[in-house]
Design a protein around this motif. Sequence first.
Motif, PDB file in Angstrom:
ATOM      1  N   ALA A  15      -5.596   4.568  -7.155  1.00  0.00           N
ATOM      2  CA  ALA A  15      -7.035   4.553  -6.861  1.00  0.00           C
ATOM      3  C   ALA A  15      -7.272   5.868  -6.126  1.00  0.00           C
ATOM      4  N   ASP A  16      -7.290   6.951  -6.911  1.00  0.00           N
ATOM      5  CA  ASP A  16      -7.124   8.273  -6.295  1.00  0.00           C
ATOM      6  C   ASP A  16      -8.219   9.273  -6.651  1.00  0.00           C
ATOM      7  N   ALA A  17      -9.359   8.771  -7.137  1.00  0.00           N
ATOM      8  CA  ALA A  17     -10.489   9.659  -7.447  1.00  0.00           C
ATOM      9  C   ALA A  17     -10.082  10.763  -8.428  1.00  0.00           C
ATOM     10  N   GLY A  18      -9.033  10.499  -9.192  1.00  0.00           N
ATOM     11  CA  GLY A  18      -8.567  11.466 -10.185  1.00  0.00           C
ATOM     12  C   GLY A  18      -7.619  12.523  -9.634  1.00  0.00           C
ATOM     13  N   PHE A  19      -7.235  12.397  -8.360  1.00  0.00           N
ATOM     14  CA  PHE A  19      -6.453  13.461  -7.703  1.00  0.00           C
ATOM     15  C   PHE A  19      -5.202  13.832  -8.491  1.00  0.00           C
ATOM     16  N   THR A  20      -4.499  12.816  -9.005  1.00  0.00           N
ATOM     17  CA  THR A  20      -3.214  13.103  -9.659  1.00  0.00           C
ATOM     18  C   THR A  20      -3.383  13.585 -11.104  1.00  0.00           C
ATOM     19  N   ILE A  33     -10.308  21.483   1.567  1.00  0.00           N
ATOM     20  CA  ILE A  33      -9.273  21.692   0.539  1.00  0.00           C
ATOM     21  C   ILE A  33      -9.008  20.376  -0.210  1.00  0.00           C
ATOM     22  N   TRP A  34      -8.945  19.292   0.533  1.00  0.00           N
ATOM     23  CA  TRP A  34      -8.709  17.989  -0.109  1.00  0.00           C
ATOM     24  C   TRP A  34      -9.797  17.696  -1.139  1.00  0.00           C
ATOM     25  N   ILE A  35     -11.040  17.915  -0.718  1.00  0.00           N
ATOM     26  CA  ILE A  35     -12.161  17.557  -1.588  1.00  0.00           C
ATOM     27  C   ILE A  35     -12.225  18.500  -2.795  1.00  0.00           C
ATOM     28  N   ARG A  36     -11.923  19.770  -2.555  1.00  0.00           N
ATOM     29  CA  ARG A  36     -11.888  20.728  -3.654  1.00  0.00           C
ATOM     30  C   ARG A  36     -10.829  20.334  -4.692  1.00  0.00           C
ATOM     31  N   ASP A  37      -9.725  19.768  -4.228  1.00  0.00           N
ATOM     32  CA  ASP A  37      -8.618  19.389  -5.114  1.00  0.00           C
ATOM     33  C   ASP A  37      -8.819  18.025  -5.779  1.00  0.00           C
ATOM     34  N   THR A  38      -9.930  17.349  -5.472  1.00  0.00           N
ATOM     35  CA  THR A  38     -10.156  15.990  -5.994  1.00  0.00           C
ATOM     36  C   THR A  38     -11.193  16.018  -7.107  1.00  0.00           C
ATOM     37  N   PRO A  39     -10.819  15.605  -8.320  1.00  0.00           N
ATOM     38  CA  PRO A  39     -11.790  15.627  -9.414  1.00  0.00           C
ATOM     39  C   PRO A  39     -13.128  14.968  -9.079  1.00  0.00           C
ATOM     40  N   MET A  40     -13.118  13.846  -8.385  1.00  0.00           N
ATOM     41  CA  MET A  40     -14.401  13.201  -8.040  1.00  0.00           C
ATOM     42  C   MET A  40     -15.131  13.926  -6.903  1.00  0.00           C
ATOM     43  N   GLY A  41     -14.454  14.853  -6.244  1.00  0.00           N
ATOM     44  CA  GLY A  41     -15.115  15.661  -5.222  1.00  0.00           C
ATOM     45  C   GLY A  41     -15.471  14.922  -3.948  1.00  0.00           C
ATOM     46  N   ARG A  42     -14.722  13.873  -3.645  1.00  0.00           N
ATOM     47  CA  ARG A  42     -14.995  13.129  -2.407  1.00  0.00           C
ATOM     48  C   ARG A  42     -13.772  12.344  -1.990  1.00  0.00           C
ATOM     49  N   MET A  43     -13.788  11.917  -0.703  1.00  0.00           N
ATOM     50  CA  MET A  43     -12.769  10.975  -0.245  1.00  0.00           C
ATOM     51  C   MET A  43     -13.204   9.561  -0.618  1.00  0.00           C
ATOM     52  N   GLY A  44     -12.278   8.622  -0.422  1.00  0.00           N
ATOM     53  CA  GLY A  44     -12.609   7.227  -0.726  1.00  0.00           C
ATOM     54  C   GLY A  44     -12.973   6.448   0.519  1.00  0.00           C
ATOM     55  N   GLN A  45     -13.532   5.275   0.307  1.00  0.00           N
ATOM     56  CA  GLN A  45     -13.855   4.352   1.399  1.00  0.00           C
ATOM     57  C   GLN A  45     -12.873   3.170   1.356  1.00  0.00           C
ATOM     58  N   ILE A  55       0.850  -1.183   0.000  1.00  0.00           N
ATOM     59  CA  ILE A  55       0.000   0.000   0.000  1.00  0.00           C
ATOM     60  C   ILE A  55       0.890   1.239   0.000  1.00  0.00           C
ATOM     61  N   GLY A  56       0.925   1.886  -1.155  1.00  0.00           N
ATOM     62  CA  GLY A  56       1.649   3.145  -1.288  1.00  0.00           C
ATOM     63  C   GLY A  56       0.699   4.286  -1.024  1.00  0.00           C
ATOM     64  N   SER A  57       0.769   5.303  -1.880  1.00  0.00           N
ATOM     65  CA  SER A  57      -0.131   6.455  -1.709  1.00  0.00           C
ATOM     66  C   SER A  57       0.009   7.370  -2.918  1.00  0.00           C
ATOM     67  N   MET A  58      -1.055   8.129  -3.181  1.00  0.00           N
ATOM     68  CA  MET A  58      -0.893   9.186  -4.194  1.00  0.00           C
ATOM     69  C   MET A  58       0.178  10.176  -3.735  1.00  0.00           C
ATOM     70  N   SER A  59       0.463  10.194  -2.426  1.00  0.00           N
ATOM     71  CA  SER A  59       1.512  11.077  -1.901  1.00  0.00           C
ATOM     72  C   SER A  59       2.898  10.688  -2.406  1.00  0.00           C
ATOM     73  N   GLY A  60       2.999   9.503  -2.988  1.00  0.00           N
ATOM     74  CA  GLY A  60       4.251   9.106  -3.633  1.00  0.00           C
ATOM     75  C   GLY A  60       4.409   9.727  -5.004  1.00  0.00           C
ATOM     76  N   TYR A  61       3.335  10.365  -5.493  1.00  0.00           N
ATOM     77  CA  TYR A  61       3.372  11.046  -6.796  1.00  0.00           C
ATOM     78  C   TYR A  61       3.279  12.564  -6.671  1.00  0.00           C
ATOM     79  N   ILE A  62       2.440  13.011  -5.749  1.00  0.00           N
ATOM     80  CA  ILE A  62       2.180  14.450  -5.623  1.00  0.00           C
ATOM     81  C   ILE A  62       2.632  14.940  -4.239  1.00  0.00           C
ATOM     82  N   VAL A  63       2.646  16.234  -4.084  1.00  0.00           N
ATOM     83  CA  VAL A  63       2.916  16.813  -2.761  1.00  0.00           C
ATOM     84  C   VAL A  63       1.584  17.309  -2.208  1.00  0.00           C
ATOM     85  N   ASN A  64       1.179  16.722  -1.099  1.00  0.00           N
ATOM     86  CA  ASN A  64      -0.121  17.074  -0.525  1.00  0.00           C
ATOM     87  C   ASN A  64      -0.129  18.518  -0.052  1.00  0.00           C
TER      88      ASN A  64
END
Length: 256
Positions: free
Chosen positions: A249-254, A211-223, A145-154
């Motif tokens: 699996a990042d709701a389009g964040f990256t 801010i997280w949700i605003r920055d996420t194309p799907m507009g939500r966190m994941g489950q 289990i990595g993270s989108m944080s391995g690609y972007i800077v939160n």
Amino acid sequence: MFFEKFRMDGQVAVVTGGGRGIGLACCEALAEAGAKIVIIDREDAIAEAGREALAKNGHDADAHVLDVTDSAAVGRIADAIVEAHGRVDTLVANAGIARTGFAAEDTPDEVWLSVNDVNYNGVFWCCRAFGRHMLRAGRGAIVNIGSMSGYIVNRPQMQSYYNASKAAVHHLTASLAAEWADRGVRVNAVAPTYIETEMTRTVVDKAMMDIWIRDTPMGRMGQPHEIASVVHFLASDASSLITGATVKADAGFTCW
Ligand code: NAD
């Protein structure tokens, strides 16, 4: 025939940090696919709660207390699990911690070391220990289990140590995959967006979440179950041609 590839009957799956959150959801998914689940968690109460949650759904799991940063103990538990069950087919190296809020220039050694010790060293100790058994058997699937944080800077939270630890997990995944590909062991990773678990609940305030949700194309966190289904795919024969991948699996964040 195709759905048969998703079945994991008779297999043994080990999930670190499996007592709650994403790890527990992975246990549930793999158990439903037919695998015998072995939970590893640092805290007895959490490991036991995970075991009980699985039992409520009719799944009999083992639970072990182990800190994944203890490489010798990880080796011993891997041997003991294989001794007890005769095999290990899947490792989900999920245990991880987040400690947000330290600017890079003010990050104490202890914060850098503790986060990297669990998130990165711990993943390697587990891959090495369980991977040895899988290599001997000539088959196995590891999902880190990595993270989108391995690609972007939160943003807005500062967490260079966490981001770097997850980027390292992604590259470790590719490195192990390349080494073990012709010996039957696949190694992949999942890079989740923000997921609603204790991890995010304890570090987040409402303004940050907005801010997280605003920055996420799907507009939500994941489950958690939305990560578990990806893990199940990567652990099962349904992904038999995939190794070295980190699946976002990042709701389009990256995308942005
Ligand atoms: P969580 O805090 O709910 O669960 C983590 C589990 O790991 C806990 O049960 C904890 O006891 C266990 N653990 C922690 N350190 C351990 C250690 N040293 N040895 C053994 N067990 C240990 O967190 P979560 O959100 O379910 O996170 C699971 C994984 O997903 C972590 O690797 C995390 O970095 C990653 N992740 C989470 C998110 C998110 O937004 N929640 C996003 C991307 C990646």
